[in-house]
Motif scaffolding. Structure first.
Motif, PDB file in Angstrom:
ATOM      1  N   CYS A 188       4.944  10.214   0.159  1.00 46.92           N
ATOM      2  CA  CYS A 188       4.485   9.085  -0.515  1.00 46.92           C
ATOM      3  C   CYS A 188       4.753   8.073   0.384  1.00 46.92           C
ATOM      4  O   CYS A 188       6.333   7.047  -0.677  1.00 46.92           O
ATOM      5  CB  CYS A 188       3.577   8.524  -1.557  1.00 46.92           C
ATOM      6  SG  CYS A 188       1.881   8.522  -1.935  1.00 46.92           S
ATOM      7  N   ARG A 208       1.110  -0.872   0.066  1.00 48.89           N
ATOM      8  CA  ARG A 208      -0.263   0.073   0.491  1.00 48.89           C
ATOM      9  C   ARG A 208       0.768   1.173   0.085  1.00 48.89           C
ATOM     10  O   ARG A 208       2.046   1.075   0.346  1.00 48.89           O
ATOM     11  CB  ARG A 208      -0.911  -0.100   1.118  1.00 48.89           C
ATOM     12  CG  ARG A 208      -0.461  -0.151   2.542  1.00 48.89           C
ATOM     13  CD  ARG A 208      -1.181   0.358   4.253  1.00 48.89           C
ATOM     14  NE  ARG A 208      -0.226   0.196   4.762  1.00 48.89           N
ATOM     15  CZ  ARG A 208      -0.858   0.799   5.693  1.00 48.89           C
ATOM     16  NH1 ARG A 208      -1.862   1.919   6.211  1.00 48.89           N
ATOM     17  NH2 ARG A 208      -0.146   1.083   7.385  1.00 48.89           N
ATOM     18  N   TRP A 257      -2.578   2.731  -4.795  1.00 53.15           N
ATOM     19  CA  TRP A 257      -3.546   4.073  -4.752  1.00 53.15           C
ATOM     20  C   TRP A 257      -3.409   4.771  -2.931  1.00 53.15           C
ATOM     21  O   TRP A 257      -3.039   4.339  -2.284  1.00 53.15           O
ATOM     22  CB  TRP A 257      -4.468   4.670  -4.281  1.00 53.15           C
ATOM     23  CG  TRP A 257      -4.829   4.948  -6.588  1.00 53.15           C
ATOM     24  CD1 TRP A 257      -5.473   3.489  -7.141  1.00 53.15           C
ATOM     25  CD2 TRP A 257      -4.772   6.049  -6.963  1.00 53.15           C
ATOM     26  NE1 TRP A 257      -5.832   4.171  -8.459  1.00 53.15           N
ATOM     27  CE2 TRP A 257      -4.863   5.524  -8.662  1.00 53.15           C
ATOM     28  CE3 TRP A 257      -4.460   7.098  -7.048  1.00 53.15           C
ATOM     29  CZ2 TRP A 257      -4.626   6.273  -9.876  1.00 53.15           C
ATOM     30  CZ3 TRP A 257      -3.731   8.080  -8.238  1.00 53.15           C
ATOM     31  CH2 TRP A 257      -4.480   7.234  -9.391  1.00 53.15           C
ATOM     32  N   SER A 258      -2.403   5.922  -3.209  1.00 54.89           N
ATOM     33  CA  SER A 258      -2.713   6.583  -1.182  1.00 54.89           C
ATOM     34  C   SER A 258      -3.554   7.238  -1.290  1.00 54.89           C
ATOM     35  O   SER A 258      -4.406   7.094  -2.033  1.00 54.89           O
ATOM     36  CB  SER A 258      -1.339   7.730  -1.134  1.00 54.89           C
ATOM     37  OG  SER A 258      -1.754   8.928  -2.013  1.00 54.89           O
ATOM     38  N   GLN A 259      -3.283   7.211   0.080  1.00 51.95           N
ATOM     39  CA  GLN A 259      -5.314   7.561   0.880  1.00 51.95           C
ATOM     40  C   GLN A 259      -5.291   9.163   0.363  1.00 51.95           C
ATOM     41  O   GLN A 259      -6.675   9.382   0.482  1.00 51.95           O
ATOM     42  CB  GLN A 259      -4.926   7.459   1.903  1.00 51.95           C
ATOM     43  CG  GLN A 259      -4.271   8.714   2.837  1.00 51.95           C
ATOM     44  CD  GLN A 259      -2.824   8.750   3.221  1.00 51.95           C
ATOM     45  OE1 GLN A 259      -2.434   7.716   2.347  1.00 51.95           O
ATOM     46  NE2 GLN A 259      -2.248   9.542   4.284  1.00 51.95           N
ATOM     47  N   GLY A 260      -4.388   9.702  -0.076  1.00 57.39           N
ATOM     48  CA  GLY A 260      -4.829  11.129  -0.600  1.00 57.39           C
ATOM     49  C   GLY A 260      -4.419  12.519   1.177  1.00 57.39           C
ATOM     50  O   GLY A 260      -5.127  11.746   2.162  1.00 57.39           O
ATOM     51  N   THR A 261      -4.189  13.629   0.340  1.00 59.92           N
ATOM     52  CA  THR A 261      -3.890  14.425   1.354  1.00 59.92           C
ATOM     53  C   THR A 261      -4.409  16.042   0.707  1.00 59.92           C
ATOM     54  O   THR A 261      -4.201  16.215   0.102  1.00 59.92           O
ATOM     55  CB  THR A 261      -2.929  14.507   1.573  1.00 59.92           C
ATOM     56  OG1 THR A 261      -1.367  14.648   0.549  1.00 59.92           O
ATOM     57  CG2 THR A 261      -2.366  13.487   2.659  1.00 59.92           C
ATOM     58  N   VAL A 319       1.602   5.659   1.886  1.00 57.37           N
ATOM     59  CA  VAL A 319       0.981   6.188   2.896  1.00 57.37           C
ATOM     60  C   VAL A 319       1.120   7.204   2.846  1.00 57.37           C
ATOM     61  O   VAL A 319       2.709   7.748   2.259  1.00 57.37           O
ATOM     62  CB  VAL A 319       1.187   5.293   3.699  1.00 57.37           C
ATOM     63  CG1 VAL A 319       1.007   6.002   5.208  1.00 57.37           C
ATOM     64  CG2 VAL A 319       0.983   4.306   4.390  1.00 57.37           C
ATOM     65  N   GLN A 320       0.383   8.170   2.391  1.00 60.91           N
ATOM     66  CA  GLN A 320       1.331   9.758   1.824  1.00 60.91           C
ATOM     67  C   GLN A 320       0.702  10.555   3.264  1.00 60.91           C
ATOM     68  O   GLN A 320       0.013  10.620   3.925  1.00 60.91           O
ATOM     69  CB  GLN A 320       0.054   9.891   1.239  1.00 60.91           C
ATOM     70  CG  GLN A 320       0.022  11.207   0.255  1.00 60.91           C
ATOM     71  CD  GLN A 320      -0.881  12.148  -0.645  1.00 60.91           C
ATOM     72  OE1 GLN A 320      -1.375  11.114  -1.375  1.00 60.91           O
ATOM     73  NE2 GLN A 320      -1.125  12.976  -0.507  1.00 60.91           N
ATOM     74  N   SER A 321       1.604  11.771   2.744  1.00 63.61           N
ATOM     75  CA  SER A 321       2.139  12.228   3.857  1.00 63.61           C
ATOM     76  C   SER A 321       2.527  13.635   3.994  1.00 63.61           C
ATOM     77  O   SER A 321       3.000  14.223   2.742  1.00 63.61           O
ATOM     78  CB  SER A 321       2.666  11.703   5.252  1.00 63.61           C
ATOM     79  OG  SER A 321       4.265  12.232   4.797  1.00 63.61           O
ATOM     80  N   TYR A 351      -3.133  13.342  -4.624  1.00 64.81           N
ATOM     81  CA  TYR A 351      -2.591  11.448  -4.761  1.00 64.81           C
ATOM     82  C   TYR A 351      -1.525  10.889  -5.138  1.00 64.81           C
ATOM     83  O   TYR A 351      -1.224  11.519  -6.238  1.00 64.81           O
ATOM     84  CB  TYR A 351      -4.017  10.531  -4.910  1.00 64.81           C
ATOM     85  CG  TYR A 351      -6.038  10.686  -4.795  1.00 64.81           C
ATOM     86  CD1 TYR A 351      -5.871  12.180  -4.865  1.00 64.81           C
ATOM     87  CD2 TYR A 351      -5.893  10.025  -3.373  1.00 64.81           C
ATOM     88  CE1 TYR A 351      -7.379  12.096  -4.504  1.00 64.81           C
ATOM     89  CE2 TYR A 351      -7.207  10.534  -3.325  1.00 64.81           C
ATOM     90  CZ  TYR A 351      -7.832  11.453  -3.376  1.00 64.81           C
ATOM     91  OH  TYR A 351      -9.471  12.005  -3.235  1.00 64.81           O
TER      92      TYR A 351
END
Length: 121
Positions: free
Chosen positions: A20, A1, A111-115, A3-5, A94
């Motif tokens: 990401c 997966r 895909w990341s979760q988006g921020t 993980v975006q920050s 994303y």
């Protein structure tokens, strides 16, 4: 997966960096796309795509010269450095990973979760 920050609120002209990080697979072997979805927009807009095969990064005209993509393979992480931000850059951002930069959005493997990025005028 993925993980975006990063992200948040910034004044016009300011900068932000998004990250990401991948787990369970190696980003180095994938093309990476950054996308954004502005308020009221139904579809994600491509910001850039970096091809792991050619080492080429293709930027959307709207971000050329302001946004920069980078990879840290040791950390299995990719970054989007955003400078000279304007209110028009306000969107949910994303990152996605797939074999090819030419893949359609719905074909992306990860895909990341988006921020949220909000640029105040």
């Amino acid at each position: 997966r993925l993980v975006q920050s990063g992200g948040g609120l910034v004044q016009s002209g300011g900068s932000l960096r998004l990250s990401c990080a991948a787990s369970g697979f190696t980003l180095e072997h994938y093309a990476i796309g950054w996308f954004r979805q502005a308020p009221g927009q139904q579809e994600r807009e491509g910001v850039l795509c970096d091809s792991s095969r050619t080492g080429t990064t293709t930027y959307a005209d709207s971000v050329k010269g302001r946004f920069t993509f980078s990879r840290d393979n040791a950390k299995n992480t990719v970054y989007l450095q955003m400078n000279s931000l304007t209110p028009e850059d306000t969107a949910v951002y994303y990152c996605g990973a797939d074999a090819f930069c030419g893949s359609l959005i719905h074909e992306y493997d990860f895909w990341s979760q988006g921020t949220q990025v909000t640029v105040a005028s």
